[in-house]
Write a protein that holds these residues in place. Structure first.
Motif, PDB file in Angstrom:
ATOM      1  N   ALA A  36       0.850  -1.193   0.000  1.00 17.61           N
ATOM      2  CA  ALA A  36       0.000   0.000   0.000  1.00 17.61           C
ATOM      3  C   ALA A  36       0.883   1.240   0.000  1.00 17.61           C
ATOM      4  O   ALA A  36       2.012   1.209   0.504  1.00 17.61           O
ATOM      5  CB  ALA A  36      -0.922   0.024   1.211  1.00 17.61           C
ATOM      6  N   PHE A  37       0.347   2.313  -0.559  1.00 15.28           N
ATOM      7  CA  PHE A  37       1.055   3.587  -0.587  1.00 15.28           C
ATOM      8  C   PHE A  37       0.218   4.672   0.048  1.00 15.28           C
ATOM      9  O   PHE A  37      -0.980   4.797  -0.239  1.00 15.28           O
ATOM     10  CB  PHE A  37       1.389   3.996  -2.032  1.00 15.28           C
TER      11      PHE A  37
ATOM     12  N   LEU B  86      -3.878   2.863  -3.089  1.00 18.07           N
ATOM     13  CA  LEU B  86      -3.296   4.187  -2.932  1.00 18.07           C
ATOM     14  C   LEU B  86      -4.178   4.969  -1.967  1.00 18.07           C
ATOM     15  O   LEU B  86      -5.380   5.109  -2.196  1.00 18.07           O
ATOM     16  CB  LEU B  86      -3.250   4.910  -4.284  1.00 18.07           C
ATOM     17  N   ILE B  87      -3.589   5.476  -0.901  1.00 14.69           N
ATOM     18  CA  ILE B  87      -4.324   6.227   0.109  1.00 14.69           C
ATOM     19  C   ILE B  87      -3.831   7.663   0.050  1.00 14.69           C
ATOM     20  O   ILE B  87      -2.670   7.941   0.355  1.00 14.69           O
ATOM     21  CB  ILE B  87      -4.074   5.631   1.516  1.00 14.69           C
ATOM     22  N   SER B  88      -4.700   8.582  -0.362  1.00 15.21           N
ATOM     23  CA  SER B  88      -4.291   9.968  -0.546  1.00 15.21           C
ATOM     24  C   SER B  88      -4.634  10.836   0.652  1.00 15.21           C
ATOM     25  O   SER B  88      -5.721  10.740   1.212  1.00 15.21           O
ATOM     26  CB  SER B  88      -4.963  10.546  -1.790  1.00 15.21           C
ATOM     27  N   MET B  89      -3.693  11.703   1.010  1.00 13.28           N
ATOM     28  CA  MET B  89      -3.894  12.699   2.058  1.00 13.28           C
ATOM     29  C   MET B  89      -3.949  14.098   1.465  1.00 13.28           C
ATOM     30  O   MET B  89      -4.007  15.072   2.205  1.00 13.28           O
ATOM     31  CB  MET B  89      -2.736  12.635   3.063  1.00 13.28           C
ATOM     32  N   ALA B  90      -3.905  14.217   0.166  1.00 12.19           N
ATOM     33  CA  ALA B  90      -3.788  15.524  -0.477  1.00 12.19           C
ATOM     34  C   ALA B  90      -5.137  16.240  -0.556  1.00 12.19           C
ATOM     35  O   ALA B  90      -6.052  15.769  -1.222  1.00 12.19           O
ATOM     36  CB  ALA B  90      -3.195  15.375  -1.870  1.00 12.19           C
ATOM     37  N   ALA B  91      -5.237  17.357   0.103  1.00 11.88           N
ATOM     38  CA  ALA B  91      -6.456  18.164   0.049  1.00 11.88           C
ATOM     39  C   ALA B  91      -6.647  18.697  -1.365  1.00 11.88           C
ATOM     40  O   ALA B  91      -5.702  19.173  -1.996  1.00 11.88           O
ATOM     41  CB  ALA B  91      -6.354  19.327   1.032  1.00 11.88           C
ATOM     42  N   GLY B  92      -7.847  18.570  -1.859  1.00 14.87           N
ATOM     43  CA  GLY B  92      -8.163  19.124  -3.172  1.00 14.87           C
ATOM     44  C   GLY B  92      -7.823  18.239  -4.349  1.00 14.87           C
ATOM     45  O   GLY B  92      -8.083  18.607  -5.488  1.00 14.87           O
ATOM     46  N   VAL B  93      -7.224  17.089  -4.118  1.00 10.30           N
ATOM     47  CA  VAL B  93      -6.924  16.148  -5.198  1.00 10.30           C
ATOM     48  C   VAL B  93      -7.982  15.050  -5.130  1.00 10.30           C
ATOM     49  O   VAL B  93      -8.044  14.305  -4.160  1.00 10.30           O
ATOM     50  CB  VAL B  93      -5.509  15.545  -5.079  1.00 10.30           C
ATOM     51  N   THR B  94      -8.790  14.953  -6.147  1.00  8.28           N
ATOM     52  CA  THR B  94      -9.898  14.004  -6.118  1.00  8.28           C
ATOM     53  C   THR B  94      -9.446  12.579  -6.411  1.00  8.28           C
ATOM     54  O   THR B  94      -8.419  12.344  -7.064  1.00  8.28           O
ATOM     55  CB  THR B  94     -10.984  14.390  -7.138  1.00  8.28           C
TER      56      THR B  94
END
Length: 121
Positions: free
Chosen positions: A72-73, A100-108
């Motif tokens: 996992a990333f 893929l686990i995203s923490m980026a605000a504003g990236v859908t």
């Protein structure tokens, strides 16, 4: 106490992701050999020493075998760098089934799916 199994890659090992990694390590949920990261080239050595994990600079991604074997990333780059980071990860051997686990605000989620061509959960 049970923990996370397998390898976790952290792309963008800055303040927030660093706090998460530190907490998981201190709690025993992750062992140091299970996690590796990618950060700014100027910060890689300092970050590796701080956490006691392997850290690569964005200019020197880990070997293909390492990326392909990661379960996992955690995507934690700044939003304006997310697309390039995901594309680099894909070029470095990201397996299609790897979460893929995203923490980026504003990236859908749709944007990330588009960058990996709908191949990753």
């Amino acid at each position: 106490m049970g923990g996370i199994q397998g390898q976790i890659g952290v792309i963008g090992l800055g303040t927030l992701a660093g706090a998460i990694v530190e907490g998981l390590l201190e709690a025993g949920t992750l062992r140091r050999e299970q996690v590796w990261g990618v950060t700014a080239p100027t910060m890689a050595a300092e970050t590796a020493e701080r956490f006691g994990i392997e850290v690569f600079g964005f200019d020197a991604y880990p070997p293909r075998e390492r990326v392909a074997a990661t379960q996992a990333f955690l995507l934690a780059t700044k939003p304006q760098h997310m697309r390039e980071a995901v594309l680099q990860l894909k070029a470095a051997g990201l397996a299609p089934e790897t979460p893929l686990i995203s923490m980026a605000a504003g990236v859908t989620t749709d944007a990330i799916r588009g960058w990996v061509e709908d191949s990753n959960p």
